[in-house]
Scaffold this active site. Structure first.
Site, short mmCIF file in Angstrom:
data_model
loop_
_atom_site.label_atom_id
_atom_site.label_comp_id
_atom_site.label_asym_id
_atom_site.label_seq_id
_atom_site.Cartn_x
_atom_site.Cartn_y
_atom_site.Cartn_z
N PRO A 30 0.78 -1.25 0.00
CA PRO A 30 0.00 0.00 0.00
C PRO A 30 0.80 1.29 0.00
O PRO A 30 0.35 2.29 -0.53
CB PRO A 30 -0.83 -0.11 1.29
CG PRO A 30 -0.78 -1.54 1.69
CD PRO A 30 0.53 -2.04 1.21
N THR A 81 2.83 1.44 -5.67
CA THR A 81 2.96 2.83 -6.11
C THR A 81 3.54 3.63 -4.96
O THR A 81 2.85 3.92 -3.98
CB THR A 81 1.60 3.41 -6.53
OG1 THR A 81 1.08 2.64 -7.62
CG2 THR A 81 1.75 4.86 -6.98
N LYS A 114 4.33 5.75 -12.92
CA LYS A 114 2.91 5.69 -12.58
C LYS A 114 2.39 6.96 -11.94
O LYS A 114 1.24 7.35 -12.17
CB LYS A 114 2.64 4.49 -11.67
CG LYS A 114 1.13 4.30 -11.47
CD LYS A 114 0.80 3.19 -10.51
CE LYS A 114 -0.71 3.10 -10.34
NZ LYS A 114 -1.10 2.12 -9.33
N LYS A 154 -3.34 9.45 -2.33
CA LYS A 154 -1.97 9.03 -2.02
C LYS A 154 -1.05 9.25 -3.21
O LYS A 154 0.06 9.79 -3.10
CB LYS A 154 -1.93 7.56 -1.61
CG LYS A 154 -0.55 7.06 -1.21
CD LYS A 154 -0.42 5.55 -1.33
CE LYS A 154 -0.26 5.15 -2.78
NZ LYS A 154 0.10 3.72 -2.95
#
Length: 268
Positions: free
Chosen positions: A55, A87, A140, A215
């Protein structure tokens, strides 16, 4: 995400060993005859390739360098390839890559003299993980910043259209055969009632949560700040998604901005 990725690898014929802190997830794999291990270190000791899907940056650092982590055994490693599909911020990826680059292989491989780390986050969300259609990429946070800005722009235009008396389905048809065509309009439409099989058709449940988008935008803005890059749209997008999360939409798909930020209406 990781559970679906692992199951697809098993279905493709690969020998997979799994670790997860969620005991229920581990039990599901064990019940299906898929080997599980009690720690990342134990996975590392029995694997040639490692894939991590976590996460946040803190979780990545803990799984690689924490107690019983993947790199706990020191400088001699069995796996020759480490693929992190989380990520996270570039600094975390660079640190893990540097830590791995200092190590050597217990057994030299024809295709690798030293262990290698790939920073390979994914795009496509849970649906693509389930169907084995994830896109792996090396930039990303840039992709997701563009995706957030695009979704907000499309949502804003649909909401304006509705206020001007234009049905969203009509506007979607116009967008999708003109210069406004984009993924947020023709594949992942945010207006409930316009498209089936997307989160907007099921009360924005499932998909890519506003919390995760927040996030990723925060990571993008942090990276932009470090290199002195101007990102006014990205900054505004972050503020919008932060508000959505504070308003109780953190677990709703990020396309919920149409309803919960722009007060857009369902297509009748």
């Amino acid at each position: 995400m990781g559970a679906h990725m692992a199951r697809n690898l098993v279905m493709a014929g690969y020998k997979v060993t799994v670790h997860d802190i969620n005991e229920r997830t581990m039990k599901k794999f064990s019940d299906d005859g898929i080997p599980t291990k009690r720690s990342p270190l134990e996975v590392s000791e029995s694997s040639d390739v490692i894939i991590t899907m976590l996460p946040s940056s803190a979780h990545v650092l803990d799984v690689y360098n924490g107690q019983d982590g993947l790199l706990t055994n020191g400088s001699r490693l069995r796996p020759w390839l480490y693929i992190d599909s989380s990520t996270v911020d570039p600094q975390t990826s660079r640190k893990i890559s540097m830590d791995i680059s200092r190590c050597t292989l217990k057994e030299k491989k024809v295709y690798a003299e030293k262990p290698i780390m790939l920073d390979a986050p994914v795009s496509g969300g849970v649906p693509a993980a389930e169907t084995g259609k994830l896109t792996f990429m090396v930039a990303k946070i840039c992709n997701n910043m563009a995706m957030a800005i695009s979704m907000l722009g499309v949502s804003e235009a649909f909401a304006l259209g509705q206020n001007l008396g234009i049905k969203a389905s009509v506007l979607a048809d116009i967008f999708n055969c003109s210069s406004a065509r984009c993924w947020s309009s023709d594949t992942y439409n945010p207006v409930p009632g316009v498209m089936m099989g997307v989160p907007s058709s099921r009360n924005y449940d499932g998909g890519f949560s506003s919390k995760l988008m927040t996030k990723d935008l925060d990571l993008a803005m942090s990276s932009a700040c470090k290199v002195g890059s101007k990102c006014p749209f990205g900054s505004q997008a972050l503020q919008i998604y932060q508000k959505l999360c504070s308003d109780g939409c953190e677990l709703k798909d990020f396309s919920c901005a149409f309803r919960h930020y722009y007060a857009g209406k369902d297509e009748k």
